[in-house]
Design a protein around this motif. Sequence first.
Motif, PDB file in Angstrom:
ATOM      1  N   SER A 144       0.841  -1.192   0.000  1.00 50.27           N
ATOM      2  CA  SER A 144       0.000   0.000   0.000  1.00 50.27           C
ATOM      3  C   SER A 144       0.876   1.242   0.000  1.00 50.27           C
ATOM      4  CB  SER A 144      -0.923   0.012   1.222  1.00 50.27           C
ATOM      5  OG  SER A 144      -0.174   0.342   2.386  1.00 50.27           O
ATOM      6  N   GLY A 145       0.252   2.379  -0.174  1.00 50.47           N
ATOM      7  CA  GLY A 145       0.998   3.639  -0.129  1.00 50.47           C
ATOM      8  C   GLY A 145       0.857   4.351   1.193  1.00 50.47           C
ATOM      9  N   ALA A 146       0.264   3.681   2.185  1.00 49.95           N
ATOM     10  CA  ALA A 146      -0.008   4.327   3.469  1.00 49.95           C
ATOM     11  C   ALA A 146       1.282   4.636   4.217  1.00 49.95           C
ATOM     12  CB  ALA A 146      -0.885   3.420   4.326  1.00 49.95           C
ATOM     13  N   PRO A 147       1.345   5.808   4.881  1.00 51.77           N
ATOM     14  CA  PRO A 147       2.507   6.095   5.732  1.00 51.77           C
ATOM     15  C   PRO A 147       2.602   5.063   6.858  1.00 51.77           C
ATOM     16  CG  PRO A 147       1.182   8.073   5.374  1.00 51.77           C
ATOM     17  CD  PRO A 147       0.381   6.911   4.873  1.00 51.77           C
ATOM     18  N   VAL A 148       3.820   4.775   7.280  1.00 53.77           N
ATOM     19  CA  VAL A 148       4.059   3.820   8.365  1.00 53.77           C
ATOM     20  C   VAL A 148       4.963   4.487   9.387  1.00 53.77           C
ATOM     21  CG1 VAL A 148       5.010   1.579   9.010  1.00 53.77           C
ATOM     22  CG2 VAL A 148       3.833   1.840   6.819  1.00 53.77           C
ATOM     23  N   ILE A 260       7.900   6.535   5.249  1.00 55.17           N
ATOM     24  CA  ILE A 260       8.056   5.756   6.481  1.00 55.17           C
ATOM     25  C   ILE A 260       8.837   6.626   7.455  1.00 55.17           C
ATOM     26  CG2 ILE A 260       8.950   3.651   7.526  1.00 55.17           C
ATOM     27  CD1 ILE A 260       8.841   2.320   4.816  1.00 55.17           C
ATOM     28  N   ALA A 261       8.381   6.696   8.686  1.00 52.39           N
ATOM     29  CA  ALA A 261       9.070   7.473   9.717  1.00 52.39           C
ATOM     30  C   ALA A 261       9.382   6.554  10.892  1.00 52.39           C
ATOM     31  CB  ALA A 261       8.213   8.647  10.174  1.00 52.39           C
ATOM     32  N   SER A 262      10.445   6.872  11.608  1.00 55.67           N
ATOM     33  CA  SER A 262      10.767   6.106  12.808  1.00 55.67           C
ATOM     34  C   SER A 262      10.975   7.054  13.968  1.00 55.67           C
ATOM     35  CB  SER A 262      12.030   5.260  12.599  1.00 55.67           C
ATOM     36  OG  SER A 262      13.188   6.069  12.633  1.00 55.67           O
ATOM     37  N   THR A 263      10.804   6.521  15.175  1.00 50.86           N
ATOM     38  CA  THR A 263      11.054   7.321  16.371  1.00 50.86           C
ATOM     39  C   THR A 263      11.361   6.416  17.554  1.00 50.86           C
ATOM     40  OG1 THR A 263      10.152   9.023  17.847  1.00 50.86           O
ATOM     41  CG2 THR A 263       8.598   7.392  17.018  1.00 50.86           C
ATOM     42  N   SER A 264      12.274   6.861  18.373  1.00 47.08           N
ATOM     43  CA  SER A 264      12.513   6.214  19.669  1.00 47.08           C
ATOM     44  C   SER A 264      11.914   7.062  20.783  1.00 47.08           C
ATOM     45  CB  SER A 264      14.019   6.029  19.904  1.00 47.08           C
ATOM     46  OG  SER A 264      14.694   7.267  19.825  1.00 47.08           O
ATOM     47  N   MET A 265      11.220   8.127  20.388  1.00 45.08           N
ATOM     48  CA  MET A 265      10.608   9.071  21.329  1.00 45.08           C
ATOM     49  C   MET A 265       9.141   8.701  21.551  1.00 45.08           C
ATOM     50  SD  MET A 265      10.112  13.177  20.667  1.00 45.08           S
ATOM     51  CE  MET A 265      11.852  13.403  20.348  1.00 45.08           C
ATOM     52  N   ASP A 266       8.618   9.008  22.721  1.00 40.66           N
ATOM     53  CA  ASP A 266       7.193   8.851  22.996  1.00 40.66           C
ATOM     54  C   ASP A 266       6.482  10.054  22.383  1.00 40.66           C
ATOM     55  OD1 ASP A 266       4.622   8.690  23.980  1.00 40.66           O
ATOM     56  OD2 ASP A 266       5.213   8.189  26.021  1.00 40.66           O
ATOM     57  N   LEU A 267       5.968   9.887  21.163  1.00 41.47           N
ATOM     58  CA  LEU A 267       5.373  11.022  20.455  1.00 41.47           C
ATOM     59  C   LEU A 267       4.067  11.475  21.094  1.00 41.47           C
ATOM     60  CD1 LEU A 267       6.081  10.290  16.679  1.00 41.47           C
ATOM     61  CD2 LEU A 267       7.331  11.743  18.284  1.00 41.47           C
ATOM     62  N   VAL A 287      -0.437   3.547  10.133  1.00 41.12           N
ATOM     63  CA  VAL A 287      -0.037   2.175  10.459  1.00 41.12           C
ATOM     64  C   VAL A 287       1.190   2.266  11.357  1.00 41.12           C
ATOM     65  CG1 VAL A 287       0.796  -0.027   9.582  1.00 41.12           C
ATOM     66  CG2 VAL A 287      -0.882   1.276   8.267  1.00 41.12           C
ATOM     67  N   ARG A 288       1.140   1.602  12.507  1.00 39.30           N
ATOM     68  CA  ARG A 288       2.282   1.614  13.429  1.00 39.30           C
ATOM     69  C   ARG A 288       2.866   0.210  13.538  1.00 39.30           C
ATOM     70  NH1 ARG A 288       1.918   5.726  18.488  1.00 39.30           N
ATOM     71  NH2 ARG A 288       0.680   7.377  17.524  1.00 39.30           N
ATOM     72  N   VAL A 289       4.167   0.150  13.422  1.00 43.65           N
ATOM     73  CA  VAL A 289       4.886  -1.111  13.587  1.00 43.65           C
ATOM     74  C   VAL A 289       5.877  -0.909  14.726  1.00 43.65           C
ATOM     75  CG1 VAL A 289       6.443  -2.778  12.531  1.00 43.65           C
ATOM     76  CG2 VAL A 289       4.643  -1.704  11.148  1.00 43.65           C
ATOM     77  N   GLU A 290       5.715  -1.659  15.803  1.00 45.92           N
ATOM     78  CA  GLU A 290       6.602  -1.522  16.956  1.00 45.92           C
ATOM     79  C   GLU A 290       7.638  -2.637  16.951  1.00 45.92           C
ATOM     80  OE1 GLU A 290       6.556  -1.220  21.852  1.00 45.92           O
ATOM     81  OE2 GLU A 290       4.680  -1.507  20.748  1.00 45.92           O
ATOM     82  N   VAL A 291       8.903  -2.236  17.005  1.00 48.19           N
ATOM     83  CA  VAL A 291       9.999  -3.197  17.081  1.00 48.19           C
ATOM     84  C   VAL A 291      10.365  -3.360  18.555  1.00 48.19           C
ATOM     85  CG1 VAL A 291      12.348  -3.745  16.361  1.00 48.19           C
ATOM     86  CG2 VAL A 291      10.842  -2.445  14.835  1.00 48.19           C
ATOM     87  N   PRO A 292      10.169  -4.539  19.144  1.00 49.31           N
ATOM     88  CA  PRO A 292      10.445  -4.713  20.575  1.00 49.31           C
ATOM     89  C   PRO A 292      11.937  -4.634  20.869  1.00 49.31           C
ATOM     90  CG  PRO A 292       9.886  -6.816  19.571  1.00 49.31           C
ATOM     91  CD  PRO A 292       9.649  -5.776  18.529  1.00 49.31           C
TER      92      PRO A 292
END
Length: 444
Positions: A144-148, A260-267, A287-292
């Motif tokens: 899909s073209g959705a932001p992640v 696609i954006a990433s963050t280690s911050m609590d947005l 769409v959120r993908v969390e890497v444990p």
Amino acid sequence: MAGPIRLLLIGAPGSEFRLAAELARQAGADVAMADTPAHALEALRGACADMVMIDVETDVAGFMASLRGERFTIPVLACGIDAPAERAVAAIRAGARDYVPLPPQRDMIAAAIASVVQRSVVARIGNHPALARALQLATAVASSGAPVLVTGEKGSGKGVMARTIHEASGRGDPMLVVECAGVAADVLESELFGHEANAFPGAAARRTGGLERAGTGTIFLREVGALAPATQARLLAVLIEQRFTRIGGDTFVPFQARLIASTSMDLEAAVQAGSFRADLLVRLGLVRVEVPSLRARGDDIAELACHFAERLAEADGIEPRGFSDEALALLGRYGWPGNIRELEDCIHRAVLLASGARIEASDLVRSDGTRLIELEAAEPDRFQIQGLVGRTVEEVERELILQTLERCHGNRTSASNILGISVRTMRNKLRTFIEAGIPVSPAI
């Protein structure tokens, strides 16, 4: 895997093979073709592939034997046009993973490409169930073209996950990475949006920004929480309107890439504090993908350590070594605040510095020069606490029960007394573990 999947097709270049090649390209693969297994081996010696499809009418068994002899570990799919069932069975017995009928179906080719991508990310960041769920979500939305929005602690593998989404998307253009943290706001804005000539002092010529250079590929904004308020507003407008203007310009440029954006911050906390826009978070986090964190998936540590040791030894031209049991146990106890990045750095130092036949616990050294074994002796509570933080109560309870049972050689009464629970509770817990598919030692 730092680029498109590399697929090698082996067989007579008929129309069915040309169709398979075209469908694979549409699914994001870089395709090469060889008419015979011998020519395929020559090609592999020059530039290895990530996946091979071979016609069952060729010598599949001989080709598989040659791969093993030359230590190529490449997934192979057999394929054929109205091939007899015994040919397909023979190919699989020879080592092929599966059989694909020709002419191929688009979904079948896409699934094969996605499978290779998934194995690649598992090798790089692990195979824990929580990670598998994140990977499943990532590959499900890839086309899909959705932001992640990819979230997780620093060093946990967010960049690898973003790369995985891009590789599984089938987008022709590459993934462009933009670092948002530690960059001056005006410099970052120019990097993203570009600028026209004379837009500001020193802008002698037009510059094309990342949003434009990404084309129809992917733009990955690393640590998006560091964006300045003005840049956040401009990025929100891009996501809403799917177009933007260069700094100092008035001509709209279409935005065609996947973001696609990433963050280690609590947005969410940043939104409450007023430093991040709530409406932008909604758009980015469709769409959120969390890497444990690595400490939350301790079962991956030994497997990743062995993977890193083998790969880094090969890259440095060093004879690969295994790990002693004490070294693997120590790696599992340490909390890895720097996650996979810290683990890889630690293993790299061990690969370079170890002098014995195996990597020992004394060879495991942090970046500050402290040996893990010395750190544990000085601060044992720190290792125990870090091993628990980030894990669920259910995971900790399960591990405690199973380890206690192992120490008691499967004696449920003794283990129950140590844990302060009844034998009946113990029995019910074990039944729950088994029903959930969790391995329980036969001795227990």
